[in-house]
Scaffold this active site. Structure first.
Site, PDB file in Angstrom:
ATOM      1  N   SER A  85       3.985  -6.482   2.096  1.00 49.88           N
ATOM      2  CA  SER A  85       2.801  -6.034   2.816  1.00 49.88           C
ATOM      3  C   SER A  85       1.550  -6.610   2.149  1.00 49.88           C
ATOM      4  O   SER A  85       1.475  -7.808   1.926  1.00 49.88           O
ATOM      5  CB  SER A  85       2.777  -4.508   2.886  1.00 49.88           C
ATOM      6  OG  SER A  85       1.864  -4.057   3.859  1.00 49.88           O
ATOM      7  N   GLN A  86       0.556  -5.766   1.784  1.00 51.49           N
ATOM      8  CA  GLN A  86      -0.690  -6.315   1.248  1.00 51.49           C
ATOM      9  C   GLN A  86      -0.473  -7.050  -0.072  1.00 51.49           C
ATOM     10  O   GLN A  86      -1.293  -7.897  -0.452  1.00 51.49           O
ATOM     11  CB  GLN A  86      -1.731  -5.212   1.072  1.00 51.49           C
ATOM     12  CG  GLN A  86      -1.459  -4.229  -0.044  1.00 51.49           C
ATOM     13  CD  GLN A  86      -2.548  -3.163  -0.164  1.00 51.49           C
ATOM     14  OE1 GLN A  86      -3.305  -2.911   0.770  1.00 51.49           O
ATOM     15  NE2 GLN A  86      -2.638  -2.524  -1.317  1.00 51.49           N
ATOM     16  N   HIS A 128       7.752  -2.358  10.256  1.00 56.55           N
ATOM     17  CA  HIS A 128       7.180  -2.873   9.017  1.00 56.55           C
ATOM     18  C   HIS A 128       8.143  -2.744   7.837  1.00 56.55           C
ATOM     19  O   HIS A 128       8.598  -1.648   7.499  1.00 56.55           O
ATOM     20  CB  HIS A 128       5.882  -2.137   8.720  1.00 56.55           C
ATOM     21  CG  HIS A 128       5.041  -2.774   7.667  1.00 56.55           C
ATOM     22  ND1 HIS A 128       4.558  -4.063   7.777  1.00 56.55           N
ATOM     23  CD2 HIS A 128       4.589  -2.315   6.470  1.00 56.55           C
ATOM     24  CE1 HIS A 128       3.845  -4.362   6.707  1.00 56.55           C
ATOM     25  NE2 HIS A 128       3.848  -3.324   5.898  1.00 56.55           N
ATOM     26  N   MET A 132       0.833  -1.202   0.000  1.00 62.59           N
ATOM     27  CA  MET A 132       0.000   0.000   0.000  1.00 62.59           C
ATOM     28  C   MET A 132       0.869   1.254   0.000  1.00 62.59           C
ATOM     29  O   MET A 132       1.839   1.359   0.731  1.00 62.59           O
ATOM     30  CB  MET A 132      -0.889  -0.031   1.256  1.00 62.59           C
ATOM     31  CG  MET A 132      -1.721   1.198   1.498  1.00 62.59           C
ATOM     32  SD  MET A 132      -2.686   1.044   3.030  1.00 62.59           S
ATOM     33  CE  MET A 132      -1.370   1.181   4.260  1.00 62.59           C
ATOM     34  N   ASP A 192       6.440  -4.573  14.324  1.00 59.76           N
ATOM     35  CA  ASP A 192       5.604  -3.945  13.308  1.00 59.76           C
ATOM     36  C   ASP A 192       4.541  -3.058  13.958  1.00 59.76           C
ATOM     37  O   ASP A 192       3.746  -3.519  14.777  1.00 59.76           O
ATOM     38  CB  ASP A 192       4.930  -5.024  12.455  1.00 59.76           C
ATOM     39  CG  ASP A 192       4.511  -4.509  11.092  1.00 59.76           C
ATOM     40  OD1 ASP A 192       4.003  -3.379  11.022  1.00 59.76           O
ATOM     41  OD2 ASP A 192       4.708  -5.234  10.105  1.00 59.76           O
TER      42      ASP A 192
END
Length: 641
Positions: A114-115, A289, A40, A233
């Protein structure tokens, strides 16, 4: 001095010989291609993030083909879609891109960030051909999220209240269809509502009945499924979601281990099969993260999980022997040889400096964020590493998280952003004695506005990397010349019909530096930002003389133009040059009224030898770090030795 410089040369020659002698040999067999999917707020081809990782893989593996998925026609559309395009539509497009690529027909490995991790998992489950061989998930939210970034519970009790409120809207149809992150919002206290209304996560986790048996069959075909969790994270709540673990049903405090969950015990998607056959790998790294070093990435992911055929001892364990500890961000130095060359330079020059290193302020470009550790985080870390332990680098942020900061670059009034930047700089004690500034893309003209409007503390050197100082008149990848010229010209004229409306100017950042040279009076009256900072006003008597006075105080204004830029139309805007009114002819800077009448101090700077124009043969923001250090940092930003 002569001896020391000679020593530096000898050291670098020796290092270069080592680099050449240890470069990668051709592989015995062709490398399996690799597909990347960004997270993202990022895009497929950002040279500071996924573009950089792509170059690392290509340099390390040699003859490998790396495909970074772009969901949309441009990188801007790709970034936007990461927030607002239905995840199922994105997965469908990814499947098409992969199936249409002949270089992937014999199988491929995949790395999700990530996503992008759960999206690639959906590709593996829904589109088994061509075959995904190894799937690497870096910080993926495989059990979704239940909480805002940087808002942990129970550390902050009000965060629980906020996430309860968000659930009230997250599962409505219009939110599910319009906001990607809502499609993996997972409230463990309202499981029935989640399973019924979640358009994406509940489906790919096979939480509905009847279950899709092909999901488990397809995922279980993976040779390896590697889950990387970032222990500290602050973006993913709960962090355990990165290992397919989540809150036990009915509450939001206690984490249920994967092996005790129904998704594992009943093998809804094939995780149990992967685990019991030694193909489910769980790794942990101490960091926030997506914060990891290049060395860790190459050693633990690329070499051990992608290029090696044998299984590792700890592949299916989540105990300490498999955990990896790191206290450093991913470094930007490119290939290791470049890092070694810089280290040799530092060794030859020594650590002491005769002059104090001034702080450096950085403003990111459109579609990026100060919170993006793959781009601006690496940019700052690399500068600090190169300049030494005394260096202080400040990233300007406009919002409390990556979403706010990224969207602000599209939709927040540029004048408000400049005001906020001036406050942030003025309130930072470490900048009181002056600072240098580096602006990337639109951050270049925004930092120039800071120099013109906020002279204290003093900006000493301003470096503009691809800044649009005369604005833009055209869409990215759509030039007014060539075969597409007539169509692009038509599009630009249509956009000009709306660009100077008040509501567009105040609601779309890029409209504030849209420059229709064919209608200069309309630009001057309608532009709420660019016309002002360029002192390009309808009434010359109203020009702000302090703009010229303040900008001409710079010790150097360094303008870097990317000659093959497809994002900035025209490219010459990066050197303050633009179209002659009503034509496609570019007016050289020295022939423009902006320069000849010295509206903002450019002529003063140039005549004093303080206006520097550099060019790079590359697309937007595409440059090597060796070039950047040698031609920009060491000459204009680094304290004198």
């Amino acid at each position: 001095m002569y001896f020391r410089r000679t020593l530096v040369v000898l050291i670098e020659v020796l290092i270069l010989q080592v680099c050449l002698s240890t470069s990668a040999f051709p592989k015995d067999s062709e490398q399996v291609p690799i597909v990347l999917w960004h997270g993202m707020g990022d895009s497929c081809c950002n040279p500071l993030s996924l573009g950089y990782l792509k170059s690392i893989l290509e340099a390390h593996l040699g003859n490998v083909y790396v495909k970074s998925l772009k969901i949309g026609e441009t990188f801007l559309e790709d970034t936007y879609n990461g927030f607002f395009l239905n995840a199922n539509s994105q997965v469908e497009e990814a499947c098409r891109l992969i199936a249409d690529d002949k270089k992937l027909q014999n199988g491929y490995h995949a790395i999700g960030f990530s996503q992008g991790s759960q999206f690639l998992r959906a590709v593996a489950q829904r589109c088994p051909f061509p075959q995904m061989r190894v799937l690497i998930s870096l910080g993926g939210q495989h059990q979704g999220v239940y909480g805002l970034p940087h808002c942990g519970y129970p550390q902050h009790s009000w965060c629980d209240y906020v996430r309860r409120i968000l659930t009230q809207g997250a599962y409505t149809k219009w939110v599910q269809r319009g906001l990607v992150q809502a499609q993996y919002w997972h409230d463990p206290r309202y499981l029935d509502e989640y399973r019924e209304n979640s358009l994406f996560l509940a489906d790919i986790n096979n939480e509905r009945t009847p279950r899709n048996e092909s999901y488990a069959t397809n995922l279980a075909r993976l040779e390896k499924f590697v889950l990387v969790r970032f222990n500290n994270d602050s973006m993913v709540l709960p962090v355990a979601s990165e290992w397919f673990e989540f809150y036990a049903p009915g509450q939001a405090l206690e984490i249920q281990p994967l092996e005790e969950s129904a998704i594992y015990k009943e093998d809804w998607i094939g995780l149990k099969r992967l685990d019991t056959s030694g193909r489910l790998h769980r790794l942990a790294i101490d960091g926030d993260h997506l914060k990891f070093t290049e060395e860790w990435f190459l050693s633990n992911i690329v070499d051990n999980r992608i290029t090696r055929s044998q299984e590792l001892f700890c592949q299916s364990s989540h105990h300490d022997p498999c955990s990896v500890h790191s206290d450093h961000f991913l470094e930007m130095g490119g290939v290791r040889c470049v890092v070694l060359l810089l280290a040799g330079l530092a060794l030859g020059l020594g650590q002491a400096q005769a002059a104090k290193q001034l702080p450096i302020v950085i403003w990111h470009g459109m579609g990026d964020s100060c919170y993006n550790d793959f781009s601006m985080g690496k940019f700052a870390a690399n500068l600090e590493n190169h300049l030494g332990e005394d260096a202080y680098v400040k990233l300007l942020c406009f919002g409390d998280n990556v979403v706010e900061d990224t969207l602000g670059g599209f939709f927040q009034d540029a004048n408000r952003q400049v005001d906020a930047a001036c406050r942030a700089i003025a309130e930072d004690e470490r900048l009181r004695d002056g600072y240098h500034a580096v602006g990337l893309s639109q951050g270049g003209q925004f930092l120039r506005a800071v120099a013109q409007r906020c002279p204290s503390p003093q900006m000493r050197v301003l470096v503009s990397l691809g800044g649009q100082h005369q604005g833009v008149y055209g869409l990215p990848h759509c030039k007014l010349s060539g075969l597409s010229g007539p169509l692009c010209g038509l599009v630009s004229r249509l956009l000009s019909q709306f660009a100077y409306f008040g509501w567009v100017q105040h609601g779309l950042t890029q409209a504030q530096y849209w420059h229709d040279g064919g209608r200069p009076d309309r630009f001057r009256r309608g532009s709420t930002f660019l016309a002002d900072i360029n002192n390009d006003l309808v009434e010359p008597s109203r020009r702000n003389r302090t703009y010229a006075d303040n900008l001409s105080r710079l010790e150097a204004l360094v303008l870097v133009r990317f000659n093959l830029d497809t994002m900035v139309v025209p490219v010459e805007s990066q050197w303050f040059e633009f179209y002659a009114p009503g034509t496609k002819r570019i007016v050289p800077l020295e022939d423009s009224a902006l320069y000849k009448e010295d509206w903002i101090g450019l002529r003063t700077l140039n005549e004093a030898g303080r206006l520097v124009r550099l060019s790079v043969d590359g697309d937007h923001l595409r440059f090597s770090w060796s070039w950047f250090f040698e031609n920009v940092v060491d000459k204009y930003l680094k304290a004198a030795d």
